[in-house]
Design an enzyme around this catalytic site. Structure first.
Site, PDB file in Angstrom:
ATOM      1  N   GLU A 127       0.271   4.270   9.552  1.00  0.00           N
ATOM      2  CA  GLU A 127       0.352   4.824   8.179  1.00  0.00           C
ATOM      3  C   GLU A 127      -1.202   5.854   7.699  1.00  0.00           C
ATOM      4  O   GLU A 127      -1.509   6.425   7.785  1.00  0.00           O
ATOM      5  CB  GLU A 127       0.492   4.214   7.381  1.00  0.00           C
ATOM      6  CG  GLU A 127       0.691   4.575   5.927  1.00  0.00           C
ATOM      7  CD  GLU A 127       0.791   3.728   4.972  1.00  0.00           C
ATOM      8  OE1 GLU A 127       1.275   2.238   5.554  1.00  0.00           O
ATOM      9  OE2 GLU A 127       0.125   4.093   3.809  1.00  0.00           O
ATOM     10  N   CYS A 179       1.897  -0.411  -2.428  1.00  0.00           N
ATOM     11  CA  CYS A 179       3.479  -0.299  -2.510  1.00  0.00           C
ATOM     12  C   CYS A 179       3.698  -1.666  -3.604  1.00  0.00           C
ATOM     13  O   CYS A 179       3.386  -2.815  -3.150  1.00  0.00           O
ATOM     14  CB  CYS A 179       4.356   0.110  -1.537  1.00  0.00           C
ATOM     15  SG  CYS A 179       5.100  -1.461  -0.359  1.00  0.00           S
TER      16      CYS A 179
HETATM   17  S1  SF4 Z   1       8.254  -0.394   1.027  1.00  0.00           S
HETATM   18 FE1  SF4 Z   1       6.419  -0.258   0.917  1.00  0.00          FE
HETATM   19  S2  SF4 Z   1       6.478  -2.017   2.028  1.00  0.00           S
HETATM   20 FE2  SF4 Z   1       8.289  -0.775   2.209  1.00  0.00          FE
HETATM   21  S3  SF4 Z   1       8.321   0.745   4.174  1.00  0.00           S
HETATM   22 FE3  SF4 Z   1       8.123   1.676   1.942  1.00  0.00          FE
HETATM   23  S4  SF4 Z   1       5.172   1.582   2.036  1.00  0.00           S
HETATM   24 FE4  SF4 Z   1       6.286   0.399   3.197  1.00  0.00          FE
END
Ligand code: SF4
Length: 270
Positions: A127, A179
């Site tokens: 990422e 997130c």
């Molecule tokens: S919801 Fe959050 S933890 Fe899940 S893949 Fe997306 S960024 Fe990653």
């Protein structure tokens, strides 16, 4: 001994979505021998193994791929990798999590507006590599913007921002790109740490968000064990303990958490 399971476990939205995309592609493709994921589609070895049994081939780069479908993992990928896929005229299916995509869009806008972009995260993680490729290498300028890897802990992010505040700048823009799912799991972990004297963290050893939960537990001083499956549990982990907390990363299937809980019960005769 009591067992307390975090009230939020199992796959997050982005992981569920990426798995569904991979399964749909495997089911619908006419050329099932040539379906690839660029890197692990999610960071859970057991789930990736399950998908590879259905035909998904994990590749590190596309140099030797001549035809077929390349699925971009939930973590996203670099602009250079996307260009290579397009140049080779391979089919591209993008399973990048929308929260990660939103961080991409922030970086693109900031770059276009001339900001030096600071990313706080693990620079070896796919990422962060993708974000770096979008941000470019601007090292001069007094307009700074800072964003976080989506699975970063808030404390780490705030420490990084505090370091930046000591630098010279005219403008500093701070974006919260952690997130919601990550923030929620970290908060629940901290809650369980108040009650439990041993913690079991279930998830891929290569999963950034799972490792973050483990770090939070370790930092608290509570005995903590990061496992991928119930096979790794040892009876001595629970000897003399009153309460075990069980938390899991965003790429850990619920069934895996349930089998860990069952095994803890068996080991303790609960
Ligand atoms: S919801 Fe959050 S933890 Fe899940 S893949 Fe997306 S960024 Fe990653």
């Amino acid at each position: 001994m009591r067992i307390k399971i975090a009230s939020h476990s199992g796959f997050c939205f982005g992981v569920k979505r990426a798995i569904n995309i991979a399964e749909k592609t495997l089911k619908e493709s006419k050329d099932s021998n040539n379906i690839y994921s660029l890197g692990s589609i999610i960071h859970n070895p057991q789930v990736v193994e399950g998908l590879s049994k259905k035909g998904l081939k994990v590749i590190k780069d596309i140099t030797n791929i001549k035809k077929g479908v390349v699925i971009i993992s939930s973590h996203g990928t670099t602009i250079e990798a996307i260009k290579k896929i397009r140049d080779k005229q391979l089919d591209l299916i993008d399973a990048t999590c929308p929260f990660v995509k939103s961080a991409h869009n922030i970086v693109k806008d900031l770059k276009a507006s001339g900001y030096r972009i600071v990313i706080i995260g693990d620079k070896k993680h796919p990422e962060v590599k993708a974000l770096l490729s979008l941000a470019g290498r601007k090292t001069k300028g007094n307009k700074i913007a800072v964003i976080s890897q989506t699975t970063q802990s808030k404390n780490n992010y705030l420490k990084g921002v505090a370091r930046l505040l000591k630098k010279d700048f005219n403008e500093l823009r701070i974006f919260n790109t952690i997130c919601n799912d990550t923030a929620h799991r970290q908060a629940l972990t901290r809650e369980l740490l108040k009650e439990c004297d041993v913690m079991v963290i279930v998830g891929g050893k290569n999963s950034a968000n799972t490792r973050r939960l483990w770090h939070i537990c370790k930092e608290s001083g509570v005995d903590s064990y990061h496992i991928e499956t119930d096979v790794e549990l040892k009876k001595e982990y629970f000897s003399g303990k009153r309460c075990v907390g069980v938390v899991s990363g965003a790429s850990t299937p619920d069934a895996m958490v349930q089998s860990v809980v069952k095994k803890i019960k068996r080991k303790r005769g609960i």
